[in-house]
Design a protein around this motif. Structure first.
Motif, PDB file in Angstrom:
ATOM      1  N   ASN A   1       0.874  -1.181   0.000  1.00 50.48           N
ATOM      2  CA  ASN A   1       0.000   0.000   0.000  1.00 50.48           C
ATOM      3  C   ASN A   1       0.900   1.216   0.000  1.00 50.48           C
ATOM      4  O   ASN A   1       1.360   1.677   1.047  1.00 50.48           O
ATOM      5  CB  ASN A   1      -0.925  -0.012   1.217  1.00 50.48           C
ATOM      6  CG  ASN A   1      -1.993   1.057   1.112  1.00 50.48           C
ATOM      7  OD1 ASN A   1      -1.755   2.153   0.602  1.00 50.48           O
ATOM      8  ND2 ASN A   1      -3.186   0.738   1.591  1.00 50.48           N
TER       9      ASN A   1
ATOM     10  N   ALA B   1      -2.583   1.216  -7.560  1.00 56.23           N
ATOM     11  CA  ALA B   1      -3.092  -0.157  -7.700  1.00 56.23           C
ATOM     12  C   ALA B   1      -2.086  -1.039  -8.433  1.00 56.23           C
ATOM     13  O   ALA B   1      -1.919  -2.223  -8.108  1.00 56.23           O
ATOM     14  CB  ALA B   1      -4.428  -0.144  -8.439  1.00 56.23           C
TER      15      ALA B   1
ATOM     16  N   SER C   1       0.435  -2.459  -5.974  1.00 60.10           N
ATOM     17  CA  SER C   1      -0.009  -3.255  -4.827  1.00 60.10           C
ATOM     18  C   SER C   1       0.520  -4.681  -4.855  1.00 60.10           C
ATOM     19  O   SER C   1       0.738  -5.286  -3.807  1.00 60.10           O
ATOM     20  CB  SER C   1      -1.538  -3.267  -4.754  1.00 60.10           C
ATOM     21  OG  SER C   1      -2.080  -3.885  -5.913  1.00 60.10           O
TER      22      SER C   1
END
Length: 417
Positions: A30, A55, A58
């Motif tokens: 994150n 994203a 991640s």
């Protein structure tokens, strides 16, 4: 009389713990949480969060993030604002697909180092324009990051989680060369044209020609579905450095195709997942055609790089050519010569299948049978760095080593109970 202290329990347990201690990969990164404690990076963090880049990161590990602090970023924002797709690709250009510490940067050669970025994986980077060149000037202790269109200087190290992520701050945004302002955010569909990807990556012309001439490239592209594939592709220099005693180009076409298949894993792996490997012995596409235990590679981390060992050759990954699920392509420093062809006891390949269509089993080529011993199952014992397990005359020594290893494991298990 004092009772002598016994270390019989302490020493083996301590030894076992030391063996097990290793950096653990980040299961889910994150990046916005990681940067939230650095107010001077709030604008850059916000850009990562409002685009798809956060994203993208991640599921990544073993990366270096080049962050730009607020004052420098706001200076850059005075220029015309790029489109959302363009902005996301600029940010991806600030994600290096390799973990780099300050000591790594200070050890850079005078010519610098070309490092692949996340932008290269989108398929929108022309040729090799998705890479950043990093140089270190020892006289001024300055680290510079360059693209053909811009450059930036290292300000400081912000955060490091060894071998997983390093966050560095720069004094300017880096802009990729010839960025297509009209490009769509939609990623190109796969199948990937592997030959074209190698030609665009430069320094892989020999491998690209061999893949096209052998016909195996169509097999690789057909295997992109499902679990995907990972290719280890030797550079042009790797082919040029082959010793004259190695008659690779003289191999018959069928054996040359097997060698090419032995450079491919039948699963998709990122560089980070290769660096975090626990079970180092991996079958290749050549293994699937020639029997379990044959044409495997040993993957490990050596001196900060990923090493691929065939038993007679150890190569290292030099660059990421392409990395987009389900296909990853890595450049390697040597041709992965399989021991089955280039070791002491070459074997025949493509054994005939039995009546039921199954592949006829092959004897493992790496450890020879001692006289009088009955054949046993293939050994999957891998050699740690510095230890060479040889076949032929050393077979009895290997057997003693295996027995000793088994005895040591039994003792350790007993002490743990």
């Amino acid at each position: 009389m004092a009772k002598p202290t016994s270390f019989s329990n302490f020493t083996p347990l301590t030894f076992l713990y030391l063996l097990l201690l290793r950096p653990l990969p980040i299961s889910s990164l994150n990046i916005t949480d990681l940067l939230s404690s650095y107010p001077d990076l709030s604008d850059f963090t916000s850009l990562l969060a409002t685009t798809a880049v956060a994203a993208d990161l991640s599921a990544r590990s073993s990366i270096t993030l080049l962050a730009v602090p607020n004052p420098y970023l706001r200076t850059a924002s005075a220029e015309p604002r790029p489109s959302s797709t363009n902005l996301a690709d600029v940010l991806r250009y600030h994600v290096l697909l390799e973990y780099l510490s300050l000591s790594d940067l200070r050890r850079l050669p005078p010519s610098g180092k070309l490092v692949t970025t996340l932008f290269q994986t989108t398929g929108r980077a022309a040729a090799n324009s998705g890479s950043v060149n990093i140089t270190f000037d020892s006289s001024s202790a300055t680290v510079t990051f360059r693209s053909p269109a811009s450059n930036a200087t290292l300000l400081s190290l912000i955060k490091t989680l060894p071998y997983n992520i390093s966050v560095l701050s720069l004094n300017s945004l880096l802009i990729p060369y010839n960025l297509d302002l009209m490009a769509s955010e939609t990623r190109p569909p796969l199948g990937l044209n592997i030959t074209k990807a190698l030609i665009d990556g430069h320094n892989f012309n020999v491998a690209a020609s061999m893949l096209a001439a052998s016909g195996v490239v169509s097999e690789f592209e057909a295997d992109e579905a499902g679990a995907g594939i990972t290719l280890f592709v030797p550079t042009d220099e790797a082919f040029a450095d082959l010793p004259s005693s190695v008659k690779f180009q003289s191999l018959p076409a069928d054996k040359k195709a097997v060698v090419l298949r032995s450079h491919v894993l039948h699963s998709y792996y990122t560089l980070g997942s290769l660096q975090a490997i626990v079970n180092p012995v991996y079958p290749t596409l050549a293994t699937e055609q020639n029997g379990a235990g044959s044409f495997t590679v040993n993957i490990s981390r050596v001196n900060g790089s990923v090493a691929i060992d065939t038993g007679i050759v150890q190569a290292s990954i030099t660059q990421t050519v392409f990395d987009q699920n389900p296909v990853s392509i890595f450049g390697v420093s040597k041709v992965l010569l399989p021991r089955e062809f280039f070791g002491r006891d070459p074997i025949e390949v493509n054994k005939p299948r039995d009546g039921g269509g199954a592949m006829a089993s092959a004897q493992p080529p790496d450890i020879a049978q001692s006289p009088g011993n009955s054949p046993g199952p293939p050994s999957h014992l891998s050699s740690p760095p510095g230890l060479q397990l040889r076949s032929g005359a050393a077979g009895e020594t290997v057997g003693v080593f295996r027995i000793s290893l088994g005895w040591l494991c039994t003792v350790l298990c007993y002490l743990l109970l």
